[in-house]
Design an enzyme around this catalytic site. Structure first.
Site, PDB file in Angstrom:
ATOM      1  N   ASP A 173      36.917 -45.395  -7.129  1.00 40.73           N
ATOM      2  CA  ASP A 173      36.634 -44.393  -8.152  1.00 40.73           C
ATOM      3  C   ASP A 173      37.765 -43.380  -8.262  1.00 40.73           C
ATOM      4  O   ASP A 173      37.879 -42.466  -7.442  1.00 40.73           O
ATOM      5  CB  ASP A 173      35.316 -43.687  -7.842  1.00 40.73           C
ATOM      6  CG  ASP A 173      34.870 -42.757  -8.957  1.00 40.73           C
ATOM      7  OD1 ASP A 173      35.544 -42.732 -10.011  1.00 40.73           O
ATOM      8  OD2 ASP A 173      33.864 -42.059  -8.796  1.00 40.73           O
TER       9      ASP A 173
ATOM     10  N   ASP B 243      39.153 -41.691 -14.876  1.00 31.80           N
ATOM     11  CA  ASP B 243      37.911 -41.903 -14.132  1.00 31.80           C
ATOM     12  C   ASP B 243      37.470 -43.352 -14.249  1.00 31.80           C
ATOM     13  O   ASP B 243      36.905 -43.767 -15.260  1.00 31.80           O
ATOM     14  CB  ASP B 243      36.820 -40.975 -14.675  1.00 31.80           C
ATOM     15  CG  ASP B 243      35.518 -41.081 -13.892  1.00 31.80           C
ATOM     16  OD1 ASP B 243      35.522 -41.692 -12.803  1.00 31.80           O
ATOM     17  OD2 ASP B 243      34.487 -40.550 -14.361  1.00 31.80           O
TER      18      ASP B 243
END
Length: 425
Positions: A256, A81
């Site tokens: 992301d 992440d």
């Protein structure tokens, strides 16, 4: 940012222009290239720490790395992440609320606690919100994600065996979260043991390795459209040419890896969707009743691959407000084929799920792109790449074989530790 699954979707496209074009080559602005220092490990120079990635955008919905932790080293699957900093895994401390995960819960070792007076703890908390009543108090953490998932726990420190691209293995003690109270967005089963934070904060694994002088704080990931890929910390695997580089502050969009799909704000999404629909006029596709994603189309027969339908769509070029930054997204980087054989749009309306004016480039649009975050100079770069093979590594067929135990790391770098007793806390 951890947005996973159906209709799951961060900096703003101020004045973004969305263009559908026929050209397939990426034409970025003229940009400086990343510079590599001389190769070498353990000195903050040119070597990279490498992890194999597994997973895919659909149907798995995420990419993850297998990370070894502890002595003896045990494997854990961590969801990568780039939208968050903290690395954490589920922990028997004891566990208050822990979904079912692939591996046994991590067990604390003696003297593992990060105390609240340490710089690592202070970097994670913003005063005066965090209290540290006694110097020996544990360092608590709590993180929440955009998909309503969360983790509550304490910061600990343990051996994390790392392998460089030149084959060298080291076992530094690094800080991470020991999560004893987790909530996932769906159900009571989690496909991963935790999260590997790839942000640019001081609590990240990459930042800690940099502070130990083991790497440069550069992170790169390459997610294959066929599934899998690779992740690295350090700058040895950065291409020497051909990569467009931009200052992070000047590029109004978030890359992301914690999001399965790409999200535009309402205005940009409506422009994009209008152009897509216009381009499909007269094509043999019809709107399908498919709950996989918000918008899907069906053909005369089920599609087996995006390659069967990509000719009906055109690349999307994102031109940002300064008109110098562009990102081209080919059809295979914004489409998926559902389990029903329909083609679905992997760019979604972020405003509808509460992201307001935020925009984000997720995994679907990062496939077959080598994305590099240069935290040393606050730059980001990307280039089309073959994510199925490590660059600059001759023997990647066996490079990712389990290595922590078989390479002598236990004897050389991991002195014996005792199990941490909860009653001694």
């Amino acid at each position: 940012m951890a947005l996973r699954g159906k209709d799951s979707v961060g900096v703003v496209f101020w004045g973004v222009v969305v263009v559908l074009c026929a050209a397939t080559a990426f034409h970025g602005c003229s940009a400086a290239l990343f510079k590599k220092k001389s190769s070498g490990s353990g000195n903050g120079g040119g070597s990279s720490v490498v992890f194999q990635l597994r997973g895919n955008v659909y149907p798995v919905g995420y990419y993850y790395a297998e990370v070894y932790i502890g002595n003896p080293p045990k494997p854990y699957y961590l969801d990568i992440d780039s939208g968050s900093d903290l690395t954490w895994l589920q922990c028997d401390a004891p566990c208050v609320s822990c979904p079912q995960v692939p591996h046994p819960l991590y067990k604390l070792t003696r003297n593992a606690l990060v105390v609240c007076t340490e710089a690592m703890c202070k970097s994670f908390h913003s005063p005066p919100a965090y209290r540290c009543d006694k110097p020996t108090d544990q360092c608590d953490y709590e993180v929440e994600y955009a998909d309503n998932g969360s983790s509550l726990g304490i910061l600990v420190r343990d051996i994390v065996p790392i392998r460089y691209s030149n084959g060298t293995v080291l076992g530094p003690r690094l800080a991470f979260g020991c999560g004893y109270d987790q909530h996932v967005s769906k159900g009571d089963v989690s496909p991963t043991d935790g999260v590997l934070g790839l942000g640019n904060g001081k609590s990240t694994i990459a930042s800690q390795l940099r502070s130990l002088g083991l790497i440069q704080n550069v992170i790169g990931h390459c997610m294959s459209a066929r599934g899998g890929g690779y992740l690295f910390f350090g700058n040895e695997l950065v291409p020497s040419s051909g990569i467009a580089v931009y200052r992070v502050k000047s590029l109004p969009v978030i890359f992301d890896s914690g999001s399965s799909y790409t999200y535009f704000n309402r205005q940009a999404y409506q422009v994009f969707l209008s152009l897509v629909k216009k381009g499909l006029a007269g094509k043999p596709l019809n709107v399908a009743a498919d709950k996989t994603l918000s918008i899907c189309w069906k053909g005369a027969k089920p599609f087996r691959s995006v390659l069967d339908v990509k000719q009906y769509f055109t690349p999307v070029t994102l031109s940002f407000a300064n008109k110098k930054s562009q990102l081209e997204i080919p059809p295979e980087n914004y489409l998926i084929i559902s389990s029903l054989g329909n083609v679905c749009l992997g760019i979604l309306n972020g405003t509808e799920i509460g992201l307001e004016n935020m925009n984000l480039i997720g995994d679907v649009s990062l496939q077959n792109q080598l994305v590099i975050y240069d935290n040393e100079k606050q730059r980001i770069g990307w280039i089309r790449a073959d994510c199925n093979r490590l660059p600059n590594v001759d023997r990647d067929d066996d490079f990712f074989q389990p290595y922590a135990a078989k390479m002598g790391i236990l004897t050389d770098y991991c002195p014996a530790t005792d199990t941490y007793d909860e009653n001694e806390r």
